[in-house]
Scaffold this motif. Structure first.
Motif: not given
Length: 292
Positions: A264-278
């Motif tokens: 939970s401490t880092w998963f949101a940032y993975i999701l955010a990076v995915a949005f930055l790419l898409i």
């Protein structure tokens, strides 16, 4: 049913994330810059309130005095920091807010010390059984407050003259100034409203984890919310907060055991990076945003 409980808990937490992110959105819409000082404002507002209550003031008196303090702070920030930087680049304004965050944190430590303060809002953190779902009473009340705050802000910025002026400033600052919109006044109002949002967020987060200097780090949790929803959209902050809250809760339950730890401490940032790419502008963000 277990899945729905986890999902609901995440969505309610996401509304609290969204409430923090809204403070960033308001200032971004008015200046085109990410306000790094928002986390420090959350801390300062919460410390001011809890100190007043510890000295015997009732809730509403402490709340109103803290609102006045945040308004005065907004006026001072506009006059001493923002006004000299009108029409400067967004990078300059960002660096100004970065420095401002350290000033506010230093002032908070000087005035209130560095002790952890317990904040009791009179809301029990007890489970409620609603349609078979186990929901925390505190999370339910916090979510209701967030929804009401968002509704009021949505009306304020879509139906009032001030809201129209704010949208004009967000679209084209120079054009807005040319038709008589006073940028300093807009900035004072927006920073004041952002201070009110910081106070409400600080009270809710402070009641959950104590009023301490780690509250200023709430800025880090708002980042993925803003990236996903869009830096210039209040509805985007809501949707982004819901997505972050739900996905990190689900990931912690279903992915955490696979990696033998909390995600939970880092998963949101993975999701955010995915949005930055898409979708770099976010779900509700504009592809091109005018800046001062």
């Amino acid at each position: 049913m277990f899945f729905l409980n986890v999902l609901t808990s995440g969505l309610l937490a996401g509304l609290m994330y969204a409430m923090v992110a809204i403070g960033f959105v308001l200032i971004y819409k008015a200046s085109g810059v990410f306000n790094f000082a928002q986390g420090a404002m959350v801390l300062f507002a919460a410390l001011t309130f809890v100190t007043l209550t510890e000295h015997g003031l009732p809730f509403w008196a402490a709340f109103l005095i803290t609102v006045l303090v945040m308004i005065v702070g907004a006026v001072l920030i506009e006059r001493l920091v923002l006004r000299p930087l009108v029409n400067r680049s967004p990078n300059t304004l960002f660096m100004a807010t970065l420095g401002l965050s350290f000033v506010i944190e230093g002032l908070a430590q000087t005035l209130f010390g560095s002790d952890v303060h317990q904040l009791d809002l009179g809301i029990d953190d007890m489970p409620l059984d609603l349609f078979g779902l186990q929901i925390s009473l505190f999370d339910l009340v916090a979510s209701a407050v967030a929804v009401i705050l968002v509704a009021v802000l949505a009306i304020l910025f879509s139906k009032t003259r001030m809201g129209i002026s704010l949208r004009a400033v967000a679209d084209d600052t120079l054009a807005a100034q040319s038709i008589g919109i006073r940028l300093p006044r807009i900035w004072q109002i927006v920073w004041s409203v952002s201070g009110l949002v910081a106070l409400v967020a600080g009270l809710l987060w402070g009641a959950r984890q104590g009023v301490q200097f780690s509250l200023s780090l709430v800025v880090l949790k708002a980042m993925p919310v803003l990236i996903i929803g869009g830096f210039s959209s209040i509805p985007g902050a809501i949707v982004g907060g819901l997505l972050v809250g739900a996905t990190e809760n689900l990931a912690d339950i279903y992915i955490g055991p696979l990696v033998h730890g909390s995600v939970s401490t880092w998963f949101a940032y993975i999701l955010a990076v995915a949005f930055l790419l898409i979708r770099p502008s976010g779900l509700f963000g504009q592809a091109t945003i005018a800046r001062v």
